[in-house]
Design an enzyme around this catalytic site. Structure first.
Site, PDB file in Angstrom:
ATOM      1  N   LYS A  13       0.825  -1.221   0.000  1.00 12.33           N
ATOM      2  CA  LYS A  13       0.000   0.000   0.000  1.00 12.33           C
ATOM      3  C   LYS A  13       0.858   1.270   0.000  1.00 12.33           C
ATOM      4  CE  LYS A  13      -2.105   0.400   3.996  1.00 12.33           C
ATOM      5  NZ  LYS A  13      -1.324   1.451   4.659  1.00 12.33           N
ATOM      6  N   ARG A 122      11.097 -11.350   5.094  1.00 12.89           N
ATOM      7  CA  ARG A 122      11.804 -10.090   4.817  1.00 12.89           C
ATOM      8  C   ARG A 122      13.088  -9.984   5.624  1.00 12.89           C
ATOM      9  NH1 ARG A 122       7.963  -5.123   4.338  1.00 12.89           N
ATOM     10  NH2 ARG A 122       7.671  -5.394   6.578  1.00 12.89           N
ATOM     11  N   ARG A 157      13.441  -7.213  10.824  1.00 12.20           N
ATOM     12  CA  ARG A 157      12.852  -6.100  11.583  1.00 12.20           C
ATOM     13  C   ARG A 157      12.055  -6.643  12.763  1.00 12.20           C
ATOM     14  NH1 ARG A 157       9.521  -2.189   7.779  1.00 12.20           N
ATOM     15  NH2 ARG A 157       7.941  -2.911   9.215  1.00 12.20           N
ATOM     16  N   ARG A 168      -2.080  -8.303  12.968  1.00  5.82           N
ATOM     17  CA  ARG A 168      -2.399  -7.295  11.951  1.00  5.82           C
ATOM     18  C   ARG A 168      -3.480  -7.811  11.005  1.00  5.82           C
ATOM     19  NH1 ARG A 168       1.366  -3.093  11.154  1.00  5.82           N
ATOM     20  NH2 ARG A 168       3.179  -3.601  12.366  1.00  5.82           N
TER      21      ARG A 168
HETATM   22  P1  AMP Z   1       0.546   1.461   8.107  1.00  7.27           P
HETATM   23  O1  AMP Z   1       1.840   2.187   7.914  1.00  7.27           O
HETATM   24  O2  AMP Z   1      -0.604   2.035   7.328  1.00  7.27           O
HETATM   25  O3  AMP Z   1       0.670  -0.033   7.920  1.00  7.27           O
HETATM   26  O4  AMP Z   1       0.161   1.671   9.655  1.00  7.27           O
HETATM   27  C1  AMP Z   1       0.999   1.218  10.676  1.00  7.27           C
HETATM   28  C2  AMP Z   1       0.233   1.167  11.984  1.00  7.27           C
HETATM   29  O5  AMP Z   1      -0.239   2.470  12.326  1.00  7.27           O
HETATM   30  C3  AMP Z   1      -1.029   0.294  11.982  1.00  7.27           C
HETATM   31  O6  AMP Z   1      -0.736  -1.050  12.233  1.00  7.27           O
HETATM   32  C4  AMP Z   1      -1.823   0.942  13.122  1.00  7.27           C
HETATM   33  O7  AMP Z   1      -1.292   0.567  14.374  1.00  7.27           O
HETATM   34  C5  AMP Z   1      -1.512   2.402  12.941  1.00  7.27           C
HETATM   35  N1  AMP Z   1      -2.473   3.082  12.039  1.00  7.27           N
HETATM   36  C6  AMP Z   1      -2.214   3.597  10.808  1.00  7.27           C
HETATM   37  N2  AMP Z   1      -3.301   4.170  10.285  1.00  7.27           N
HETATM   38  C7  AMP Z   1      -4.289   4.022  11.190  1.00  7.27           C
HETATM   39  C8  AMP Z   1      -5.661   4.403  11.228  1.00  7.27           C
HETATM   40  N3  AMP Z   1      -6.254   5.048  10.190  1.00  7.27           N
HETATM   41  N4  AMP Z   1      -6.372   4.084  12.339  1.00  7.27           N
HETATM   42  C9  AMP Z   1      -5.796   3.447  13.380  1.00  7.27           C
HETATM   43  N5  AMP Z   1      -4.515   3.060  13.413  1.00  7.27           N
HETATM   44  C10 AMP Z   1      -3.749   3.336  12.332  1.00  7.27           C
END
Ligand code: AMP
Length: 212
Positions: A13, A122, A157, A168
């Site tokens: 993403k 990874r 990591r 997740r």
């Molecule tokens: P990402 O980089 O999008 O994979 O986000 C990493 C982590 O940030 C996620 O696993 C959540 O813990 C938190 N996070 C990111 N975006 C959100 C959101 N819109 N709502 C709640 N937690 C978020």
């Protein structure tokens, strides 16, 4: 043009959000990056552990981080927001107030087993930061544990483990996946197969969004 990306863990993403924002000249709002910045600035909301475990951060904190940007910016790609139905409804409310709309919701679909391989396999080089994957042919290092270029020992990591991945994924299924039907019913959902390599995925996104 305003775009939302929805994807299970390890679908790429963040990479696609970057490709899209560069090519189409859109601002990229990444809630994950915004949260990592707040942690680096002293973690006032005490969210580090929650994030490390793959749990979602509360909607109030997220909205406080993105609200102004959503109102001020025009033409953006949202990477990681909304992450549940409540956030999607709050986004609808904000957009209604300021007369904006979502044009495309791109759903990057990926089977759980492939996502798991991508995360658990990874490895990265601590020196040059090159990223490998011991389960993916094109990304495998010649020697399982050393960087092809600098011969450093590769590292895993901290959050790239099975337990965090499972959590997740579970949270994605329970909270984020319902967004697919939410946006499908609004007629703005487009699915792209994220098992392909990142450039192929982007080629399909370009076909969808059109040339600029
Ligand atoms: P990402 O980089 O999008 O994979 O986000 C990493 C982590 O940030 C996620 O696993 C959540 O813990 C938190 N996070 C990111 N975006 C959100 C959101 N819109 N709502 C709640 N937690 C978020």
């Amino acid at each position: 043009m305003n775009i939302i990306l929805i994807a299970p863990p390890a679908a790429g993403k963040g990479t696609q959000a970057e490709f899209i924002s560069k090519k189409y000249n859109l601002s990229c709002i990444s809630t994950g990056s915004l949260l990592r910045e707040t942690i680096a600035n002293g973690d006032p909301f005490q969210i580090q552990k929650k994030m490390r475990d793959g749990n979602l951060i509360s909607d109030d904190i997220i909205i406080s981080l993105v609200r102004e940007k959503l109102i001020d910016l025009n033409r953006f790609v949202l990477d990681g927001f909304p992450r549940n139905i409540n956030q999607a409804r709050l986004l609808d409310e904000i957009f209604k107030e300021v007369n904006k709309k979502i044009d495309f919701v791109i759903y990057l679909s990926l089977e759980k087993s492939l996502g798991e391989q991508r995360i658990i396999g990874r490895r990265s080089c601590p020196k040059c930061k090159k990223v490998y994957n011991i389960y993916v042919n094109e990304l495998r290092p010649s020697n399982e544990n050393t960087c092809d270029d600098c011969k450093e020992s590769l590292i895993v990591r901290e959050d790239d483990n099975k337990e965090t991945f499972e959590n997740r994924y579970k949270i994605y299924k329970e909270q984020t996946e319902p967004l697919i039907d939410y946006y499908r019913s609004k007629g703005v959902l487009f699915e792209i197969d994220a098992s392909q390599d990142k450039f192929e995925i982007f080629r399909e996104i370009e076909d969808l969004l059109g040339e600029v």
